[in-house]
Design an enzyme around this catalytic site. Structure first.
Site, PDB file in Angstrom:
ATOM      1  N   TYR A  34    -108.386 107.463 -16.013  1.00  0.00           N
ATOM      2  CA  TYR A  34    -108.757 106.424 -16.971  1.00  0.00           C
ATOM      3  C   TYR A  34    -109.516 107.065 -18.135  1.00  0.00           C
ATOM      4  O   TYR A  34    -109.744 108.278 -18.162  1.00  0.00           O
ATOM      5  CB  TYR A  34    -109.580 105.334 -16.289  1.00  0.00           C
ATOM      6  CG  TYR A  34    -108.772 104.487 -15.339  1.00  0.00           C
ATOM      7  CD1 TYR A  34    -107.903 103.508 -15.819  1.00  0.00           C
ATOM      8  CD2 TYR A  34    -108.864 104.655 -13.952  1.00  0.00           C
ATOM      9  CE1 TYR A  34    -107.150 102.728 -14.950  1.00  0.00           C
ATOM     10  CE2 TYR A  34    -108.113 103.881 -13.079  1.00  0.00           C
ATOM     11  CZ  TYR A  34    -107.254 102.914 -13.584  1.00  0.00           C
ATOM     12  OH  TYR A  34    -106.508 102.148 -12.729  1.00  0.00           O
TER      13      TYR A  34
ATOM     14  N   ARG B  72    -106.806  97.041   0.236  1.00  0.00           N
ATOM     15  CA  ARG B  72    -105.697  96.187   0.673  1.00  0.00           C
ATOM     16  C   ARG B  72    -105.904  95.567   2.059  1.00  0.00           C
ATOM     17  O   ARG B  72    -105.483  94.426   2.280  1.00  0.00           O
ATOM     18  CB  ARG B  72    -104.395  96.996   0.617  1.00  0.00           C
ATOM     19  CG  ARG B  72    -103.978  97.329  -0.804  1.00  0.00           C
ATOM     20  CD  ARG B  72    -102.820  98.315  -0.861  1.00  0.00           C
ATOM     21  NE  ARG B  72    -103.208  99.626  -0.383  1.00  0.00           N
ATOM     22  CZ  ARG B  72    -102.377 100.639  -0.211  1.00  0.00           C
ATOM     23  NH1 ARG B  72    -101.089 100.481  -0.458  1.00  0.00           N
ATOM     24  NH2 ARG B  72    -102.796 101.815   0.205  1.00  0.00           N
TER      25      ARG B  72
ATOM     26  N   CYS C 148    -102.368  95.353   7.117  1.00  0.00           N
ATOM     27  CA  CYS C 148    -101.861  95.670   5.782  1.00  0.00           C
ATOM     28  C   CYS C 148    -100.681  96.617   5.949  1.00  0.00           C
ATOM     29  O   CYS C 148    -100.742  97.546   6.758  1.00  0.00           O
ATOM     30  CB  CYS C 148    -102.963  96.319   4.951  1.00  0.00           C
ATOM     31  SG  CYS C 148    -102.382  97.141   3.451  1.00  0.00           S
TER      32      CYS C 148
ATOM     33  N   CYS D 188     -97.622  98.207   1.416  1.00  0.00           N
ATOM     34  CA  CYS D 188     -96.360  98.010   0.701  1.00  0.00           C
ATOM     35  C   CYS D 188     -96.557  97.842  -0.799  1.00  0.00           C
ATOM     36  O   CYS D 188     -95.620  98.028  -1.573  1.00  0.00           O
ATOM     37  CB  CYS D 188     -95.637  96.784   1.252  1.00  0.00           C
ATOM     38  SG  CYS D 188     -96.494  95.205   0.943  1.00  0.00           S
TER      39      CYS D 188
ATOM     40  N   CYS E 284     -99.931  93.276  -4.196  1.00  0.00           N
ATOM     41  CA  CYS E 284    -101.113  93.707  -4.961  1.00  0.00           C
ATOM     42  C   CYS E 284    -100.701  94.518  -6.175  1.00  0.00           C
ATOM     43  O   CYS E 284    -100.469  93.961  -7.248  1.00  0.00           O
ATOM     44  CB  CYS E 284    -102.086  94.456  -4.056  1.00  0.00           C
ATOM     45  SG  CYS E 284    -101.343  95.756  -3.044  1.00  0.00           S
TER      46      CYS E 284
ATOM     47  N   CYS F  37    -101.262  89.151  -2.114  1.00  0.00           N
ATOM     48  CA  CYS F  37    -101.015  89.986  -0.934  1.00  0.00           C
ATOM     49  C   CYS F  37     -99.723  89.556  -0.276  1.00  0.00           C
ATOM     50  O   CYS F  37     -99.473  88.356  -0.090  1.00  0.00           O
ATOM     51  CB  CYS F  37    -102.169  89.867   0.063  1.00  0.00           C
ATOM     52  SG  CYS F  37    -101.887  90.808   1.594  1.00  0.00           S
TER      53      CYS F  37
ATOM     54  N   ALA G 283     -90.610  84.951   8.650  1.00  0.00           N
ATOM     55  CA  ALA G 283     -90.658  83.589   8.114  1.00  0.00           C
ATOM     56  C   ALA G 283     -90.874  82.571   9.227  1.00  0.00           C
ATOM     57  O   ALA G 283     -91.725  81.678   9.115  1.00  0.00           O
ATOM     58  CB  ALA G 283     -89.380  83.288   7.338  1.00  0.00           C
TER      59      ALA G 283
ATOM     60  N   LYS H 233     -93.744 103.734   8.975  1.00  0.00           N
ATOM     61  CA  LYS H 233     -93.720 102.275   8.888  1.00  0.00           C
ATOM     62  C   LYS H 233     -94.401 101.641  10.103  1.00  0.00           C
ATOM     63  O   LYS H 233     -94.064 100.533  10.510  1.00  0.00           O
ATOM     64  CB  LYS H 233     -92.270 101.791   8.777  1.00  0.00           C
ATOM     65  CG  LYS H 233     -91.530 102.271   7.534  1.00  0.00           C
ATOM     66  CD  LYS H 233     -92.056 101.649   6.259  1.00  0.00           C
ATOM     67  CE  LYS H 233     -91.689 100.214   6.108  1.00  0.00           C
ATOM     68  NZ  LYS H 233     -90.245  99.992   5.918  1.00  0.00           N
TER      69      LYS H 233
END
Length: 663
Positions: free
Chosen positions: A180, A340, A363, A366, A370, A382, A413, A450
């Site tokens: 930055y 996260r 978390c 991924c 975010c 999220c 789902a 993963k």
């Protein structure tokens, strides 16, 4: 393991924090108002993490001025844009945070410089220490004048004074970190000045020194000022980052200079260092995807701990409590920062404190909800927690009468729908055709990088058990069962199926799911058709097993479609392919597979690729047959997840939450 050392107090300067957990700063896009204050979403969001037990809340980046480097408003809060509004809104937030025994620091930025993200900050002229290339745009940045530097320093004092007045317990400066603006002054590659702000290390750190001196002069020596700090840049060149384990020559700040700079910065008055490594040119270090190891900053935090005598904060995929406890025990750091993981579960700290780590929602690293959402839509959320940054709007709705709800499908789902229904007081019953819950999390979680996908599937399983939701596995629901079941509502979450087609030798053509689940045996030479996210991750996994892997992609590059939303993930994954010696053939069409060869047509002519087996990773199609059988017979019928629109885990969870929260 006993985690009690994570719940001992610690001090930053004069500020005592009740435990060893801090909320790591994450860009508060969507949490500010048009006058530079915090909006209600921001107030609720930070308060919820304090309520969840976190000892120190560090806000996401806020700006100290809006003239030298302009920022579109509303965007991030700005402590000097409208001081009355900033103090008014911040005061409500700090008082609510303090009610839970937590402390709160305001993270203050001098600007982004060459790393401004146009989608977030607007099309404003970029500035920098010197006329250097912008990170993203084909532009050369304008060099800051000395008067502008002095103006920014003064604004840091003004902003810190406003923060103290608003009830903040300290501030964190953003930063000699990640490339930055203040870091651009500190790194010689970016700083070509010949005045007192360029040249030797002390001159390049002068900007950072004047900031802490100004704040201490305005707010008092006892007002804590922490610094976000990267002791190593991980840059190979402009816009080129190093990969884990790669042997490279540092183009940015090397570790030797990072150690020397840390000593100087503490000497100048900084009360703590919040440590990571990287720059936006190597931004998969500062924003680590799942392809980075957990605790990836431990080596560097330990060096900083041995270098300076102020507290060291450390984030970097630190959601494993055993690892966190060990880091406190062996002196790697003093405070564990969770970014996260606190988006995914604001109650992480309290759940750990009472010995229920299995109840912590994982978390996935991924970046979909975010950093990806920030990058593309200027909004922090999220993927696995639809309530993050929307705590009030997405609060669980009260019910007037409990409904009997059939949930068909046990992927994310279906599980999310059943979970939310049960929390609200409805009576869901979930049916799943396979022998376990999790859907695509199960094959998707097969690679070791993963692991958190598998953890999320396990979390849903135990949560539904904890909520006493009836779950029936190994059962395919029929239309007749639904109509005979006397349900008040039906949610269909039957997911998606991989697209397949014939290539010739179909006995050796497989789906990624079958290969990942080891339902089939494959040979040594593998051709993967489709270099989207599934194809690339499957290629990495097979390469880890010593296979010879070739990716064939119809488009001009891997991850051109269906890639990660966040470029830190996609850029790292794309860079890993050649680094791991995975062959990639682009602009190619697969014609046939026979005789141990795949025939591929490219603009340069036909190629024959040796292959024992072919894996198809060319997308998915929604499986919603049952829904269409029911849509004219069931009044309160809903289609969610991939059965509705083949997308990703985030949208499957969000859609299911929305439907289940409004039944």
């Amino acid at each position: 393991m006993n985690w009690k050392n994570l719940f001992t107090p610690v001090k930053i300067g004069s500020c005592e924090i009740k435990n060893r957990f801090a909320m790591a700063p994450m860009g508060p896009l969507g949490l500010g108002d048009a006058e530079g204050g915090f909006n209600q979403r921001g107030i609720d969001y930070y308060t919820e993490r304090a309520k969840g037990g976190t000892g120190l809340i560090i806000t996401g980046v806020t700006f100290v001025e809006n003239e030298v480097e302009q920022h579109g408003m509303p965007n991030c809060p700005c402590s000097t844009y409208n001081p009355v509004q900033f103090v008014r809104t911040s005061r409500e937030m700090t008082e609510r945070i303090h009610a839970y025994g937590a402390k709160v620091f305001l993270q203050m930025s001098g600007g982004f410089g060459r790393v401004t993200i146009p989608t977030n900050l607007g099309e404003f002229p970029p500035v920098a220490p010197s006329p250097i290339p912008h990170r993203w745009l084909d532009k050369i940045c304008r060099e800051l004048t000395k008067d502008e530097i002095h103006y920014i320093v003064k604004k840091f004092g003004d902003g810190a004074y406003n923060a103290k007045r608003a009830g903040f317990d300290g501030v964190e400066i953003h930063a000699v970190h990640e490339g930055y603006l203040i870091d651009q002054f500190a790194i010689s590659l970016f700083n070509n000045r010949t005045d007192e702000y360029g040249g030797c290390l002390e001159n390049r750190l002068r900007f950072a020194r004047e900031i802490v001196e100004e704040i201490k002069a305005r707010c008092g020596k006892d007002f804590p000022v922490a610094l976000r700090y990267s002791p190593k840049s991980m840059m190979k060149d402009w816009r080129v980052g190093a990969l884990p384990g790669e042997d490279f020559v540092e183009a940015g700040r090397d570790l030797d200079e990072g150690i020397e700079a840390a000593k100087l910065l503490v000497q100048y008055g900084y009360d703590a260092l919040d440590v990571d490594v990287g720059t936006y040119d190597a931004w998969w270090w500062n924003h680590p995807p799942m392809y980075q190891e957990k605790g990836l900053y431990r080596k560097y935090a330990k060096i900083m701990k041995e270098t300076v005598d102020v507290p060291i904060l450390m984030a970097g995929r630190m959601d494993n409590p055993d690892m966190a406890s060990e880091c406190i025990e062996n002196g790697t750091c003093d405070i564990i920062s969770l970014g996260r993981p606190l988006l995914a579960d604001p109650d992480y700290v309290n759940k750990l404190r009472i010995g229920r780590p299995q109840c912590i929602r994982p978390c996935l690293s991924c970046h979909e909800g975010c950093m990806g959402r920030i990058q593309e839509y200027s909004l922090l959320n999220c993927a696995v927690n639809p309530q993050a940054c929307r705590e009030r709007d997405m609060a669980y709705r009260p019910i007037c009468q409990a409904k009997k709800v059939l949930v068909i499908g046990g992927g994310v789902a279906g599980c999310e729908a059943a979970r939310v229904l049960a929390i609200r007081g409805h009576k869901p019953h979930l049916f799943e055709a396979s022998d376990c819950l999790g859907g695509n999390l199960i094959p998707g979680g097969a690679p070791d990088f993963k692991e958190d996908d598998r953890a999320l599937a396990a979390w849903y399983t135990q949560e539904l058990e904890r909520l006493s939701v009836p779950v029936t596995l190994n059962h395919t629901v029929t239309k007749e069962e639904v109509l005979a079941g006397d349900y008040d509502a039906v949610i269909v979450a039957t997911g998606s199926e991989p697209k397949v087609f014939s290539l010739g030798d179909d006995a050796h053509v497989h789906t990624a799911a079958d290969v990942l689940m080891e339902k089939t045996t494959i040979g040594q030479d593998i051709v993967i058709v489709g270099a989207g996210l599934v194809g690339c991750e499957t290629a990495l996994w097979l390469k880890q097993q010593g296979k010879n892997v070739t990716l064939v992609e119809a488009l001009s590059k891997p991850l051109a479609v269906n890639g990660p939303l966040c470029h830190a993930n996609s850029e790292m994954l794309e860079a890993l392919l050649p680094y791991r010696k995975i062959n990639v053939v682009t602009n190619a069409k697969v014609r046939s597979f026979a005789g141990g060869e795949v025939l591929v047509e490219t603009p340069d002519g036909e190629q024959k690729l040796p292959a024992d087996d072919v894996i198809l990773c060319v997308g998915y199609r929604a499986e919603n047959t049952l829904y269409h059988e029911l849509e004219f017979d069931v009044a309160d019928l809903h289609l969610v997840g991939d059965a509705s629109r083949v997308a990703n885990i985030m949208y499957a969870i969000w859609d299911a939450f929305e439907v289940a929260n409004h039944l």
